[in-house]
Design an enzyme around this catalytic site. Structure first.
Site, PDB file in Angstrom:
ATOM      1  N   ASP A  46      39.384   1.200  30.475  1.00 40.20           N
ATOM      2  CA  ASP A  46      38.959  -0.064  30.315  1.00 40.20           C
ATOM      3  C   ASP A  46      39.994  -1.172  30.892  1.00 40.20           C
ATOM      4  O   ASP A  46      41.215  -1.338  30.313  1.00 40.20           O
ATOM      5  CB  ASP A  46      38.747  -0.260  28.727  1.00 40.20           C
ATOM      6  N   ASP A 103      34.537  -7.025  33.502  1.00 39.71           N
ATOM      7  CA  ASP A 103      34.475  -6.455  32.285  1.00 39.71           C
ATOM      8  C   ASP A 103      34.087  -4.962  32.606  1.00 39.71           C
ATOM      9  O   ASP A 103      32.776  -4.916  32.816  1.00 39.71           O
ATOM     10  CB  ASP A 103      33.947  -7.238  31.377  1.00 39.71           C
TER      11      ASP A 103
END
Length: 473
Positions: free
Chosen positions: A354, A148
Site C-alpha cells: 500500500d 491511493d
C-alpha cells in the site's frame, strides 16, 4: 548481507545547505534541503543489472505507455501551509496517519479486533501519501489529486458544491465541459459502486474512507488528460465521481484517484488504452525530485523478482501478497506460517502492499519478533521514541559510522531487500536519535511507502503478479 553501514545521515531533520537535483518539483523549494539519509555502503546507483532510475522509461516495451509525476503529500502541504510546520512535524503526522490507516483497515478487514471499541473510537483512512496532476473536461480543467492504491473510485469536487472542503484551486465545473455526461443507472460501472442510488436515471454514489471522510455525488463520464512530458494524452469516457458533498481534508487536494484492483480504478479504466500494468519508483524523503508513475507495459528483466497477487475474495480491491517469513541480519525469525496467512472464510489476515501508508505495519507477532531481533543486534543505548510515534529508537551520539542489521521480506517466489534508509530514520535536530520506521497492527500487515522507496515496484494485473527491483529513484 548482515550489517548495513550508515554513512552520512539517515532522515535528519536539520537545515542543510543547497542540494542540486536534476528533476525538482518547483513548488517544493526548501523541503528537500531539510532532509538527508544515511546510505548503506552497498546502496546502488542503478536498478541492479538493468538501468539507472532516471532511465526507468527504457524498461518500457513498444506498447503505449504513460508516465506522470508523483509528489509526496508533505511537499504538497508545505507549499500551501502557512503554519510553519517543520519537516520533522510533518513526518510525525505521516506516522500518525499510518496508525490511523492501519486502524481503519483493522476495522474494515478484521472488525472483531476492535471488539466493543468499534463504535466508540472513530478511525480515519489516511487517504494516501502521494499526489499527481490530471485534467478533466473539454476544454481541460487541471487538478491535483491524491493517489491511493487502497481504493478504486476516482473523484474530484464539483460545482455546484453543496458541502465541500477547502482546496487551493477551483473545483471542477461540468457546465464548462462539452464532454461531460452523467452515467445511467444501468451502466456496469454504476453497478461496481459499493454504495449507489438512482435519481432520474442518474447513477449516484457514496464512497466512504473512514469515520467522517467521504464523497457523494454523481458518477459521470469525462475526457481525462495527462501531460507526460511528451505531450498531452487524452482518454475519453473516463468514469469519475463528480463530488458535490465531500467531508474530510484530503490534504487540500481536489480529489482522489484509486489504483486498486476494481473496475472503477484509474489503472483498470486505462487498461483499454495501455497494458493493464502500472509501476512506480518512489524517491527518498530527502529528495525534491518527483517519483515516476507509469501506466503501460514494462518489459521483463532478470533482476526484477515477481510474487503472485494473492486473491482475497472478501476484499478484492487490495493488493495482497504472500509474505512467508522475515530475515534480520541474515537470520530467519521464528514465526509460524499462519502469522501471514489469510483466513479464506472471513478474509482476515494477510499482507497488503500500500503506497498510501507511510511506515510498514506488521502484524503483532511478526512485529514483536522484529523488535526483539533488532534489540539483540543493535548495541546502542535505547531511548524513548513515543514523541515520534515510533517504538524502537537508539542514541547514536558520538558514533562515527553507525550500522544496523539488514532485513529481507521473503515473499512467495521473491526476496525483497530493505536498505538502511528503508529501515531507520534520524528524527531529531541533533541527529542522535535513530528510530525504526515500522509499527505494529492487529491481524494483518501493510508494506508502507518508506519501505518501498528506491525500489521499482511493478503491478502486472494481466499476469496477476507484483515485481520489484532495487533502484536509485
Amino acid at each position: 548481507m548482515g550489517q548495513l553501514k550508515l554513512l552520512v545521515g539517515l532522515v535528519v531533520f536539520v537545515l542543510l545547505g543547497s542540494v542540486q537535483h536534476e528533476q525538482v518539483v518547483a513548488a517544493d523549494e526548501g523541503v528537500g534541503r531539510n532532509l538527508k539519509y544515511f546510505k548503506s555502503m552497498s546502496f546502488p546507483n542503478q536498478v541492479r543489472g538493468v538501468v539507472g532510475t532516471r532511465e526507468v522509461g527504457d524498461l518500457l516495451d513498444k506498447k503505449p505507455s504513460l508516465t506522470v509525476n508523483l509528489m509526496r503529500r508533505d511537499q504538497y502541504e508545505a507549499q500551501a501551509d502557512s503554519t510553519g510546520k517543520s519537516q520533522a512535524q510533518r513526518f510525525i503526522e505521516a506516522v500518525q496517519r499510518s496508525n490511523e490507516r492501519a486502524a481503519y483497515y483493522t476495522q474494515k478487514l478484521s472488525p472483531s479486533a476492535f471488539g466493543s471499541q468499534e463504535f466508540q473510537s472513530p478511525v480515519k483512512a489516511g487517504n494516501g501519501e502521494y499526489l499527481m496532476t490530471l485534467t478533466l473536461g473539454s476544454p481541460p480543467q487541471t487538478f491535483d489529486v491524491i493517489v491511493d492504491t487502497g481504493s478504486d473510485l476516482n473523484w474530484v469536487q464539483c460545482l455546484p458544491c453543496r458541502v465541500c472542503y477547502q482546496q487551493p484551486g477551483p473545483k471542477f465545473d461540468p457546465s464548462k465541459s462539452s464532454s461531460f455526461q452523467k452515467t445511467s443507472c444501468a451502466d456496469n460501472l454504476c453497478n461496481a459502486l459499493p454504495v449507489k442510488a438512482c435519481a432520474a436515471n442518474v447513477c449516484q454514489y457514496q464512497y466512504t474512507y473512514g469515520d467522517q471522510s467521504n464523497t457523494n455525488g454523481d458518477l459521470a463520464f469525462e475526457t481525462i488528460s495527462f501531460n507526460s512530458g511528451g505531450g498531452d494524452q487524452h482518454v475519453p469516457n473516463f468514469a469519475f465521481g463528480c463530488g458535490t458533498q465531500n467531508l474530510g481534508t484530503f490534504a487540500g487536494a481536489a480529489g482522489l484517484v484509486g489504483l486498486g484492483r476494481g473496475p472503477l480504478s484509474l489503472n483498470s479504466q486505462l487498461s483499454s488504452t495501455f497494458a493493464n500494468k502500472f509501476s512506480y519508483c518512489l524517491v527518498s524523503l530527502n529528495s525534491a525530485a518527483a517519483s515516476p508513475l507509469t501506466f503501460g507495459s514494462v518489459a521483463s528483466a532478470a533482476n526484477i523478482q515477481y510474487t503472485p497477487i494473492v486473491e482475497n475474495p472478501k476484499h478484492p480491491t487490495y493488493y495482497y501478497v504472500q509474505l512467508n517469513s522475515i530475515e534480520v541480519g541474515g537470520q530467519p525469525l521464528n514465526l509460524a506460517p499462519s502469522v501471514f496467512s489469510i483466513d479464506q472464510a472471513t478474509g482476515r489476515g494477510g499482507t497488503i502492499i500500500d503506497s498510501g501508508t507511510t511506515i510498514t505495519m506488521l502484524t503483532m507477532p511478526a512485529y514483536n519478533a522484529v523488535l526483539k531481533a533488532y534489540q539483540s543486534f543493535v548495541k546502542y543505548p535505547m531511548v524513548d521514541g513515543s514523541a515520534y510515534g515510533l517504538d524502537m529508537c537508539f542514541n547514536i551520539a558520538g558514533v562515527a559510522n553507525p550500522s544496523v542489521p539488514d532485513m529481507v521480506f521473503k515473499f512467495q517466489g521473491a526476496d525483497y531487500e530493505l536498505l538502511a534508509q528503508n529501515l531507520f530514520v534520524l528524527v531529531d535536530a541533533s541527529a542522535t536519535t535513530l528510530c525504526f520506521a515500522m509499527g505494529g497492527s492487529q491481524g494483518f500487515s501493510i508494506i508502507g511507502n518508506i519501505q518501498q522507496q528506491n525500489h521499482l515496484v511493478i503491478y502486472d494485473l494481466e499476469a496477476k503478479k507484483i515485481g520489484f527491483a532495487i533502484a536509485d529513484c
